[in-house]
Each structure stands twice: as structure tokens, then as C-alpha cells.
Design a protein around this motif. Sequence first.
Motif, PDB file in Angstrom:
ATOM      1  N   GLN A 242       0.713  -1.243   0.007  1.00  0.00           N
ATOM      2  CA  GLN A 242       0.019  -0.134   0.084  1.00  0.00           C
ATOM      3  C   GLN A 242       0.792   1.203   0.018  1.00  0.00           C
ATOM      4  O   GLN A 242       2.144   1.346   0.347  1.00  0.00           O
TER       5      GLN A 242
ATOM      6  N   ASP B 170      -6.634   6.164  -2.092  1.00  0.00           N
ATOM      7  CA  ASP B 170      -6.573   4.957  -1.095  1.00  0.00           C
ATOM      8  C   ASP B 170      -5.428   5.240  -0.375  1.00  0.00           C
ATOM      9  O   ASP B 170      -4.634   4.402   0.020  1.00  0.00           O
TER      10      ASP B 170
ATOM     11  N   GLN C 138      -3.072   5.428   2.939  1.00  0.00           N
ATOM     12  CA  GLN C 138      -3.152   4.994   4.138  1.00  0.00           C
ATOM     13  C   GLN C 138      -2.297   6.083   5.189  1.00  0.00           C
ATOM     14  O   GLN C 138      -0.970   6.432   4.834  1.00  0.00           O
TER      15      GLN C 138
END
Length: 211
Positions: free
Chosen positions: A116, A164, A166
Amino acid sequence: MAIAPEPTLGLALHTTTPQLGLSLRNLVTGEQRTALWELGRDLSAQLHCYLQEFIQPHAWQDIAFLGVTKGPGGFTGTRLGVVTARTLAQQLNIPLYGISTLAAIAFRNRENCLGQTVAVALPARRGAVFGAIYQITATGAIALVPDQLFTPTAWADCQGNFPDLQVIDPPETIGDTVTEVLSLAQSQWQADPQGPWGAVVPFYGQHPVYQ
């Protein structure tokens, strides 16, 4: 004439906060030992004593490479850690790897954020923030936006460019991420066993007085 054994240890220092973090890993067995001390202003006076005691019962000649946090963080602690690590690496003729404080924080979350894109920030002087954006892999943190100083608005705008994303909150004891500093340094050592000590310089981001 007896042949000296190959060094089998990796050592990391974390000094960018008032905490001193040290981590030592056996590169053959994977056994690791980490310690953290709240030294505050005593860091500069006690660093070398803690280092000498921490590596026991090993010798300096057992160290194969060094890792050190290069910032961002406190000006004095960051400079002290980098200078100490550079001096050791030069005297021992071993490679040295400078690891971002933010990268170590990001990499600490690798189990939950593998593959990620993550954002990490620390407060800086005069309302600014030190921020960076990384992609997390099993062995490292790839900088998509390298460590730099942002205004809060610019940092928000930067994060908005990554869907998206984080957001990683720093731990209360940032010095604990010395284990990640060691892991990231080991990955760099495996990829580039040279690691010239002269290439490792502190990242301050801000002048402690004038900016």
C-alpha cells in the motif's frame, strides 16, 4: 596465522528524538536485541557509554554494517547520531546506511500496509510538518514523495494526489523504530554492500533558529 572470523552483526542507532534506541542483530541466526532509553539532554554525554555497554559481549570487529536515523528530528540528536555512526564506520571500515525517521515509522506498519501507499508526518517548527509518502514492500519503504518540509495546506494537497492513501500515525516512542532502521539498513546492505559512510548526512529540513 589465524584468520579473523567474518563479522556477523548489524547495529542500528536511533537518536532523532530525546530517546536513544539501539538494536543489534545476528545476521546468521536472526537473533535480535533492542533497547530504548529516555535520555533527554543527557543523550550527547551518555551515547558512547550506552553504545559500548550495549554491544557486549561482542566486539566492534563483529559489526558487519551500521544503520542510523538521519532525520527528520531534533537537530542536536540527529547530528550526534550521524556523526557517531560515521566515525564508527570510518574507524571500523564498514558500510553505513542512513535511514529516514519517517521511513522507519512507515516500515513498522508493513504487516498491515504491505503493497500500500502510506503517508507519514512529524511536527516541525513554526507550525510546519515533515512529511513523506511511501510504498511499503516486504523489504523496504519506497519513497514516492521524499522527506520534505510542508505547510499544513501543502501537506494536505500532497496527500490528495494519492488515492487510497493510508495515513500512519507515529508511535509514542519513535525510538522504538530502531528495529525498523536496522531492517531497512540490512536490506540496503544486501543490495549494496559498499555503503560509503561519507554519503550519509543528516536531514534537518529546517534550520533550528533562522527558518
